[in-house]
Structures are given as structure tokens and as C-alpha cells.
Design a protein around this motif. Sequence first.
Motif, PDB file in Angstrom:
ATOM      1  N   GLN A 100       9.611   4.903   6.744  1.00 14.91           N
ATOM      2  CA  GLN A 100       8.497   4.104   7.275  1.00 14.91           C
ATOM      3  C   GLN A 100       8.147   4.559   8.684  1.00 14.91           C
ATOM      4  O   GLN A 100       6.988   4.625   9.059  1.00 14.91           O
ATOM      5  CB  GLN A 100       8.872   2.619   7.291  1.00 14.91           C
ATOM      6  N   ARG A 122      -5.865  13.584   2.030  1.00 15.45           N
ATOM      7  CA  ARG A 122      -4.586  14.050   1.500  1.00 15.45           C
ATOM      8  C   ARG A 122      -4.325  15.497   1.947  1.00 15.45           C
ATOM      9  O   ARG A 122      -3.225  15.838   2.361  1.00 15.45           O
ATOM     10  CB  ARG A 122      -4.600  13.959  -0.028  1.00 15.45           C
ATOM     11  N   PHE A 140       0.825  -1.205   0.000  1.00 12.30           N
ATOM     12  CA  PHE A 140       0.000   0.000   0.000  1.00 12.30           C
ATOM     13  C   PHE A 140       0.866   1.265   0.000  1.00 12.30           C
ATOM     14  O   PHE A 140       2.024   1.237   0.393  1.00 12.30           O
ATOM     15  CB  PHE A 140      -0.903   0.038   1.239  1.00 12.30           C
ATOM     16  N   THR A 141       0.253   2.383  -0.410  1.00 10.44           N
ATOM     17  CA  THR A 141       0.998   3.643  -0.417  1.00 10.44           C
ATOM     18  C   THR A 141       1.048   4.236   0.991  1.00 10.44           C
ATOM     19  O   THR A 141       0.331   3.806   1.894  1.00 10.44           O
ATOM     20  CB  THR A 141       0.335   4.692  -1.333  1.00 10.44           C
ATOM     21  N   VAL A 142       1.877   5.252   1.110  1.00  7.21           N
ATOM     22  CA  VAL A 142       2.005   5.994   2.366  1.00  7.21           C
ATOM     23  C   VAL A 142       0.641   6.532   2.785  1.00  7.21           C
ATOM     24  O   VAL A 142       0.174   6.334   3.912  1.00  7.21           O
ATOM     25  CB  VAL A 142       3.021   7.146   2.196  1.00  7.21           C
ATOM     26  N   ASP A 191       8.887   0.337  -0.981  1.00  9.50           N
ATOM     27  CA  ASP A 191       9.956   1.008  -1.725  1.00  9.50           C
ATOM     28  C   ASP A 191      10.678   2.086  -0.913  1.00  9.50           C
ATOM     29  O   ASP A 191      11.565   2.758  -1.427  1.00  9.50           O
ATOM     30  CB  ASP A 191       9.395   1.657  -2.998  1.00  9.50           C
ATOM     31  N   GLN A 233      -2.404   5.619   1.866  1.00 12.33           N
ATOM     32  CA  GLN A 233      -3.347   4.555   2.254  1.00 12.33           C
ATOM     33  C   GLN A 233      -3.048   4.047   3.652  1.00 12.33           C
ATOM     34  O   GLN A 233      -3.962   3.829   4.452  1.00 12.33           O
ATOM     35  CB  GLN A 233      -3.259   3.392   1.257  1.00 12.33           C
ATOM     36  N   ASN A 234      -1.775   3.894   3.975  1.00 13.79           N
ATOM     37  CA  ASN A 234      -1.417   3.401   5.298  1.00 13.79           C
ATOM     38  C   ASN A 234      -1.792   4.381   6.401  1.00 13.79           C
ATOM     39  O   ASN A 234      -2.203   3.971   7.481  1.00 13.79           O
ATOM     40  CB  ASN A 234       0.080   3.095   5.366  1.00 13.79           C
ATOM     41  N   ASP A 277       6.858  11.343   0.299  1.00 10.78           N
ATOM     42  CA  ASP A 277       5.975  11.252  -0.859  1.00 10.78           C
ATOM     43  C   ASP A 277       4.780  10.368  -0.497  1.00 10.78           C
ATOM     44  O   ASP A 277       4.923   9.180  -0.231  1.00 10.78           O
ATOM     45  CB  ASP A 277       6.785  10.638  -2.022  1.00 10.78           C
ATOM     46  N   ASP A 301       2.508   9.130  -2.191  1.00 13.54           N
ATOM     47  CA  ASP A 301       2.115   8.098  -3.146  1.00 13.54           C
ATOM     48  C   ASP A 301       3.143   6.976  -3.305  1.00 13.54           C
ATOM     49  O   ASP A 301       2.939   6.052  -4.085  1.00 13.54           O
ATOM     50  CB  ASP A 301       1.823   8.734  -4.509  1.00 13.54           C
ATOM     51  N   ALA A 302       4.234   7.071  -2.549  1.00  9.44           N
ATOM     52  CA  ALA A 302       5.230   5.997  -2.616  1.00  9.44           C
ATOM     53  C   ALA A 302       4.690   4.765  -1.892  1.00  9.44           C
ATOM     54  O   ALA A 302       3.903   4.883  -0.945  1.00  9.44           O
ATOM     55  CB  ALA A 302       6.524   6.447  -1.955  1.00  9.44           C
ATOM     56  N   LYS A 303       5.093   3.602  -2.367  1.00 11.94           N
ATOM     57  CA  LYS A 303       4.673   2.376  -1.672  1.00 11.94           C
ATOM     58  C   LYS A 303       5.627   2.099  -0.509  1.00 11.94           C
ATOM     59  O   LYS A 303       6.821   2.344  -0.603  1.00 11.94           O
ATOM     60  CB  LYS A 303       4.706   1.189  -2.640  1.00 11.94           C
TER      61      LYS A 303
END
Length: 511
Positions: free
Chosen positions: A152, A124, A100-102, A146, A104-105, A139, A141-143
Motif C-alpha cells: 500500500q 496503465r 478500488f484497485t491499485v 487485499d 484506480q487509486n 500488481d 489490478d490487485a485491490k
Amino acid sequence: MSYKDMDDNVIVMKNITKIFGKNKVLDGVNFELKRGEIHALLGENGAGKTTLMNILYGLHSPSGGEIYINSKKYTSMRPKLAVENGIGMVHQHFMLIEPFTVLQNIILGTEDIKGIFIDLETSRKKITKIIEKYGFNIDLDAKIQDITVGLQQKVEILKALYKGANVIIFDEPTAVLTPQEITEFIKICNNLKQEGKSIIVITHKLEEIKKMADFCTIIRRGKFIDKITVSLSSEKELAEKMVGREVNFKVNKKEIKLGDTVLDIQDINVLDNRNLPILNNFSLSVKKGEIVGIAGVDGNGQSQLIEAITGLRKVESGKIFLLGKEITNKSVHEIIESGISTIPEDRHKRGLVLDFSVSENMILEKRSKHPFSKNGIFNFKNINDYTQSMIEKFDIRPKDFNAKARDLSGGNQQKIILAREIDNNPDLLIAAQPTRGLDVGAIEIIHKYIVEQRDKGKAVLLISFELDEVMDLSDRIAVIYKGKIVGQKNANEADENELGLMMAGGTSINE
Ligand SMILES: Nc1ncnc2c1ncn2[C@@H]1O[C@H](COP(=O)(O)OP(=O)(O)OP(=O)(O)O)[C@@H](O)[C@H]1O
Ligand SMILES: [Mg+2]
């Protein structure tokens, strides 16, 4: 009036007791937290720090005592109630969903999820405001898979802030961070403090407590020892209050007696997970009776180096020898059998079976051997006697070989792996971040046994992000940068600034 002048406790924990089975792991602990303060929680491995904070966050219910949040009394908590009361917790093992993206988390599990419809744009905007306010650089939208561990952790902080946390609990937040990330983490905590948030931080690093905390509560074996004003105390005093004895920070080592070459790595090339070169014509050797420490910033090929030596990653070209025998690209099992023992970096994925007992974990790789089994039948007396002697030697707590690994504190779980691997008596001991998550007393013990291996004429390869540890423990220091050794120094001639410069890709030196 600044937040500091207000004499209001956000949190008071009074006389907290916790009993697990027959063990009283907390016994009358007091804890007070004011608005806008950074408060460190210090104690040996197994002292009860995580348990106390899990009680505050509602993950465990106390066996006795009271919790006051903004002066309102509770006899127990639930996570939902804790969140409603403005408490957030960042666990040591992040609870993020990798694909999941940042964004979403961050919004997962909050009220902005209406049925299956998620109002992403409103969220957002809200999150962007928080990001700007506290100066995060991330970012949305970064997963998760990644981004770095440091990022994190920022996602976890954002998650807590997004849910409205005024108090954030961090359980050993810096154990997995690089020195650069630690500096940034401290900056973020200070920003949060300026906004009137309160921070609780569990850490074993006394230097960090001195740098960032206003107060420090010390617990020892489940008992409240003291609440200290950090600016009026020294690292030495903190350490001694914590362990209840004098602590020796210096490693005692005898003269080095070098023998034959044990590990000989010749010009190896290795690829990372994305198939890009990560070790480039890497060469290094370690002799009998020496500790070679690899100093370097995380991500310069250290993890892949260990994987390549131990058979977990393919060596594209070049050769690796152990005592003159080639082991390049042999199976993991063959490599272990040939005389290499590894304290792995990622001890949660590799190292322990959490549902097994301490005994079972202690003999994991040698369970089918003498004296632990014969003709396929286990000799439990020998297994348990051996485990008990290791428990004593390495001070594993509780002293119970039947305890499930899962029920031990983080630091004591580490000690099981360290004891097992060091006691394998390998020709080569690879120690990756061997003291991560350990208290200063335990670090002293582990250093002693690593040096003991060297004194027995074994070869030790140490990989650590803690430059202090590399400098204290090693006989020779090799600096890794972009998959290559850029310089080597005898430890007694090494200079911290010079090493730091090389680690950052500055000038290279060679003996
Ligand atoms: N679920 C459980 N069941 C039984 N005992 C437990 C459980 N959780 C923790 N304990 C015991 O409680 C004690 C305190 O553990 P805790 O995890 O709070 O220590 P800690 O201070 O956080 O240590 P560390 O620095 O190693 O993380 C330990 O002796 C541990 O074995
Ligand atoms: Mg803990």
C-alpha cells in the motif's frame, strides 16, 4: 555532472512560525533541501515535524516565514500548488480507497480523468514505465484491501510519482513496516535519489537515519536546533541533540521474581478472516513478575493471538485461563473486568476517541467508577487531577487535559493510550507494539513503566516486531512462526542470529 554537484536548493523554508490558538508550535524553523538528497527530519513527539511538512504541502498555512520552491518565493502553499511544483506527500495513514484497485487509486484525482471517462490504458502504460524504472513489484489490478501495508505504501509512492513529484515527503514511513519491508523501502528511496529526486523522511529510528539519510534537520519544541551531515554524526549525538539531554538506551531491570501463572494458553486453534487456521495448537504461559516477549515476523498469528485472548476473535478449540479461571470466548467486557489490560496494535481503530479531550480519553473505561463518578455524576476535579498526574508521569505534551486528542501529535496520542492501559494495574498487561511512533526519550519512559508493572508482580505479554525491543525488555522470549511457538529462550541467553533464524522458520530450539 552528477546531481550532487549542482548547488541548487529545491526547497528552502525560512523562519517558519506556526501558531495554533495560543500555542506557538513552530518558532523560526529553517529547512533546506537539495536535489538528489535524502533528508531526515528528527524531533521529539510534538516537536512540530508533521506541522512543518503539512505547511510545505499546503495543508496548513504558516503564521510567518517564507517558502522557496526552485527559488520562487511563496508565503503559503495549497496542496494543488504543491503538486504542481512537484511535491508529493505520503501520510502516515494512507489515503487509499480499499475496494478500488491499485491502478484506480494511482490515477484518482489526476488529469487523466476526463469527466466520467477514465483513460485507463494510457495511464496503465505510463504507470508501468514508472514501475519498471524504479523496480517496484506490484500488481496494478490487485485491490487495496487485499495487499500488505508495504505494498500500500508503494501505491502511495506511485501516486506521487505519477503526478510528477520530484520531492517526496514521508511522514514516519517505516513505523508500520516489517524489517524486510523497511529494507526494501530504503532501496526504493535510494533508487529515487539516483534519479535526482529528493526525499524528506520523518522518522524516530536513528538507525534508519544513519542508514539512508544524507542530512538531518533537528527540531526541538518547535525550534530549529541544527542541520547535521549524517555521515559525520553518531546515533548518540543525534538523540542528544533531539532531546537536549543524555539518553539511556539500555533498559534497567532488577532480578526477576517469578510467581504463579497468570496467563495460561492451552492448545488453542484460531481462524483468520478468511476462515483459514492461523493459530495451530498454540500454547504459552506468563507468570507473575515476568515479561514474555513474542518475537516473530508480522503475519504469523500475533494479531489473532491478542484478539483471541481479549475476546475479539473466537477460539475454535483449546482453553485460555487467567489466574486459574477460564476466560475462553468470554465477552470483551468480562475479560477486561477479569484483569486484562491491552495496549492495542491498531490504535486508530481501537484506543482513542479523537473528538474527546485528553481527560475523557484517559478515563474511558473507568469513567463510571470511584473516584471519577458517584451515583452517575462525574467528579471533574478528580478526573482532571488524575489526568494531570498522568500527563506529568508520561510526559504527554501539551500539558493540557482539556486538549482534544485530535490536536495532539501522533506520538502524544499514543502516550495517552499507553498511560491509561499501563495504569490500569491489570494482572496481565498485553502490550502490542508499545513504542511504535515514539521518540527515544518517550520509549525510555514507556519501557520504565512496563518494567515497573513486572516489578509489582504483574504479568506482561509483549508483542513487537522490533527484535531489539523484545530482547531489551523481555525476561523470556518466545518465537512465533506459522501460528505456533517454535522456541523459547531466557532473554539473557538469547542470541539475535539464532532468534532471527527461528523467526524465519529455521531450526527450532526448546529450553
Ligand atoms: N490542529 C491542531 N490544533 C492545535 N494544535 C495542534 C494541531 N496540530 C498540531 N498541534 C500541536 O502542534 C504541536 C506539533 O505537532 P506535530 O504533529 O507537528 O508534532 P510531531 O513532531 O509530528 O510529533 P510526533 O512525532 O508525535 O508525530 C503539538 O504540540 C500538537 O499538539
Ligand atoms: Mg508527526
